[in-house]
Design an enzyme around this catalytic site. Sequence first.
Site, mmCIF file in Angstrom:
data_model
loop_
_atom_site.group_PDB
_atom_site.id
_atom_site.type_symbol
_atom_site.label_atom_id
_atom_site.label_comp_id
_atom_site.label_asym_id
_atom_site.label_seq_id
_atom_site.Cartn_x
_atom_site.Cartn_y
_atom_site.Cartn_z
ATOM 1 N N SER A 6 -8.516 -7.385 1.825
ATOM 2 C CA SER A 6 -8.412 -7.422 0.362
ATOM 3 C C SER A 6 -7.159 -8.175 -0.061
ATOM 4 C CB SER A 6 -8.374 -6.001 -0.195
ATOM 5 O OG SER A 6 -7.888 -6.042 -1.519
ATOM 6 N N HIS A 23 -12.166 -10.046 0.622
ATOM 7 C CA HIS A 23 -12.419 -9.095 -0.459
ATOM 8 C C HIS A 23 -11.534 -9.416 -1.665
ATOM 9 C CE1 HIS A 23 -13.949 -5.101 -1.736
ATOM 10 N NE2 HIS A 23 -12.749 -4.892 -2.254
ATOM 11 N N ASP A 46 -10.593 -8.190 -5.416
ATOM 12 C CA ASP A 46 -10.654 -7.057 -6.342
ATOM 13 C C ASP A 46 -10.406 -7.522 -7.771
ATOM 14 O OD1 ASP A 46 -11.072 -4.692 -4.643
ATOM 15 O OD2 ASP A 46 -9.165 -5.292 -3.733
ATOM 16 N N MET A 83 -10.135 -6.372 -11.644
ATOM 17 C CA MET A 83 -9.890 -5.163 -12.446
ATOM 18 C C MET A 83 -9.616 -5.545 -13.900
ATOM 19 S SD MET A 83 -7.292 -3.236 -9.896
ATOM 20 C CE MET A 83 -7.657 -3.057 -8.142
ATOM 21 N N HIS A 99 -15.418 -7.637 -5.619
ATOM 22 C CA HIS A 99 -15.544 -6.230 -6.013
ATOM 23 C C HIS A 99 -15.112 -6.101 -7.468
ATOM 24 C CE1 HIS A 99 -13.900 -1.840 -5.280
ATOM 25 N NE2 HIS A 99 -14.943 -1.865 -6.091
ATOM 26 N N MET A 146 -14.296 -4.132 -10.602
ATOM 27 C CA MET A 146 -13.949 -2.818 -11.162
ATOM 28 C C MET A 146 -13.761 -3.038 -12.655
ATOM 29 S SD MET A 146 -11.480 -1.721 -8.058
ATOM 30 C CE MET A 146 -11.411 -3.425 -7.523
ATOM 31 N N MET A 172 -16.103 4.035 -2.028
ATOM 32 C CA MET A 172 -14.645 4.046 -2.233
ATOM 33 C C MET A 172 -14.045 5.294 -1.589
ATOM 34 S SD MET A 172 -13.848 1.307 -3.956
ATOM 35 C CE MET A 172 -12.116 1.726 -4.024
ATOM 36 N N GLY A 223 -8.363 1.093 -8.190
ATOM 37 C CA GLY A 223 -7.317 0.643 -9.115
ATOM 38 C C GLY A 223 -6.080 0.083 -8.432
ATOM 39 N N PHE A 224 -5.771 0.604 -7.256
ATOM 40 C CA PHE A 224 -4.529 0.188 -6.602
ATOM 41 C C PHE A 224 -4.709 0.105 -5.090
ATOM 42 C CE2 PHE A 224 -3.586 2.339 -10.535
ATOM 43 C CZ PHE A 224 -2.713 1.460 -11.163
ATOM 44 N N GLY A 246 -2.857 0.329 -1.248
ATOM 45 C CA GLY A 246 -1.807 1.137 -0.646
ATOM 46 C C GLY A 246 -1.920 2.640 -0.837
ATOM 47 N N ASP A 267 -13.976 1.136 1.409
ATOM 48 C CA ASP A 267 -12.810 0.491 0.784
ATOM 49 C C ASP A 267 -11.807 1.539 0.320
ATOM 50 O OD1 ASP A 267 -11.089 -1.141 -0.678
ATOM 51 O OD2 ASP A 267 -12.580 -1.706 -2.189
ATOM 52 N N SER A 294 -3.543 -3.381 2.496
ATOM 53 C CA SER A 294 -2.183 -3.249 3.062
ATOM 54 C C SER A 294 -2.161 -3.300 4.580
ATOM 55 C CB SER A 294 -1.507 -1.961 2.593
ATOM 56 O OG SER A 294 -2.322 -1.210 1.767
HETATM 57 C C1 DX5 Z 1 -8.684 -0.533 -4.689
HETATM 58 C C2 DX5 Z 1 -9.333 -1.774 -4.183
HETATM 59 C C3 DX5 Z 1 -9.162 -1.968 -2.733
HETATM 60 C C4 DX5 Z 1 -7.724 -2.120 -2.286
HETATM 61 C C5 DX5 Z 1 -7.632 -1.624 -0.875
HETATM 62 O O1 DX5 Z 1 -9.133 -0.236 -5.960
HETATM 63 O O2 DX5 Z 1 -10.721 -1.757 -4.432
HETATM 64 O O3 DX5 Z 1 -9.944 -3.055 -2.261
HETATM 65 O O4 DX5 Z 1 -7.250 -3.433 -2.353
HETATM 66 O O5 DX5 Z 1 -6.301 -1.621 -0.501
HETATM 67 P P1 DX5 Z 1 -5.795 -0.710 0.720
HETATM 68 O O6 DX5 Z 1 -6.530 -1.167 1.941
HETATM 69 O O7 DX5 Z 1 -4.328 -0.998 0.760
HETATM 70 O O8 DX5 Z 1 -6.107 0.712 0.373
HETATM 71 ZN ZN ZN Z 2 -11.948 -3.309 -3.408
#
Ligand code: DX5
Ligand code: ZN
Length: 217
Positions: free
Chosen positions: A7, A32, A34, A36, A65, A67, A138, A143-144, A146, A176, A199
Site C-alpha cells: 500500500s 495497492h 488507498d 480516501m 481501494h 474508501m 479489513m 482510514g490510516f 500503521g 488489508d 508499513s
Molecule cells: C487503511 C488502508 C490500508 C493501509 C494499510 O485504511 O486501507 O491499505 O494502507 O496499512 P498498514 O499495512 O500499515 O496497516
Molecule cells: Zn487499503
Amino acid sequence: MTKISPSILSADFAELISDINDVKNGGAEYLHIDVMDGNFVPNISIGIPVVESLRRATDMFLDVHLMIDRPHRYVKKFCKAGADLVTFHLEADQPQDIFEAIKAVRECGKKVGLSIKPRTPAETLIPYLPLIDLVLVMTVEPGFGGQSFMHDQIPKISAVREMIGKFNPSCELEVDGGVDPATAKLCKDAGADVLVAGSAVFKTKDRKAAIEAIRNA
Ligand code: DX5
Ligand code: ZN
C-alpha cells in the site's frame, strides 16, 4: 502462491516512483492505492490524477481501494484513470447503487472488488459474491496506515473463504490492515490469497526482504 499488494499510503510520496520500483523489483504482484474522501473515513489521501500518473509510470497491476461515500459516482473515472481492479465498500452505498457500481466497473472491462469494515458481517456479501472478482476484508478500521491488526477478524476471513468456495470459487480474498509477517501467517491459514501491507513493506529499507517475509510467512 499468496499475492502481495504493497500500500503506497506508507510510501514517501516525494519518492513515489522509486518506492514503487522497489516493490515491483521485490516481486509484489499488485500495487495497492488507498483513496480516501474525508467522509467515509476520517482522512484524505489521493485521487484520480494520481492514479492517471501512476498508470503512465508503471505497468504494475493497480489495485485501487476506494474508501469514499457513494462510490458509484466515481468508479468509471477510476477505471478510465487506469485502475486494473476497483474495490469499494459495501457500507458506502445502498444495495441498488452497489449493484450499479459493480456493473459500471464491469462495463469498463476492469476487475471489481467489494470490501467490508471490521464490524460488517461476512454474510452481507452473499448477494454480490457471484458478481465480483475480489473480496477485501479489513482487519483495521479503514482510514490510516500503521494500525494494529484486529485478531478478532480471523474467523470472518475463514467465513468469507467458505462463502467464496460456495458461491464463486474464482473470487480472490484480500486482507488489508496491520499485515506483517506474524499476522500474514494467520491470514493465510484462514484462506487469504492477497495480502495488503503498507508499513510492513514501505517503512523498511529492504522492501524485497519484507515482501518475501510476508509471502513466506
Ligand atoms: C487503511 C488502508 C490500508 C493501509 C494499510 O485504511 O486501507 O491499505 O494502507 O496499512 P498498514 O499495512 O500499515 O496497516
Ligand atoms: Zn487499503
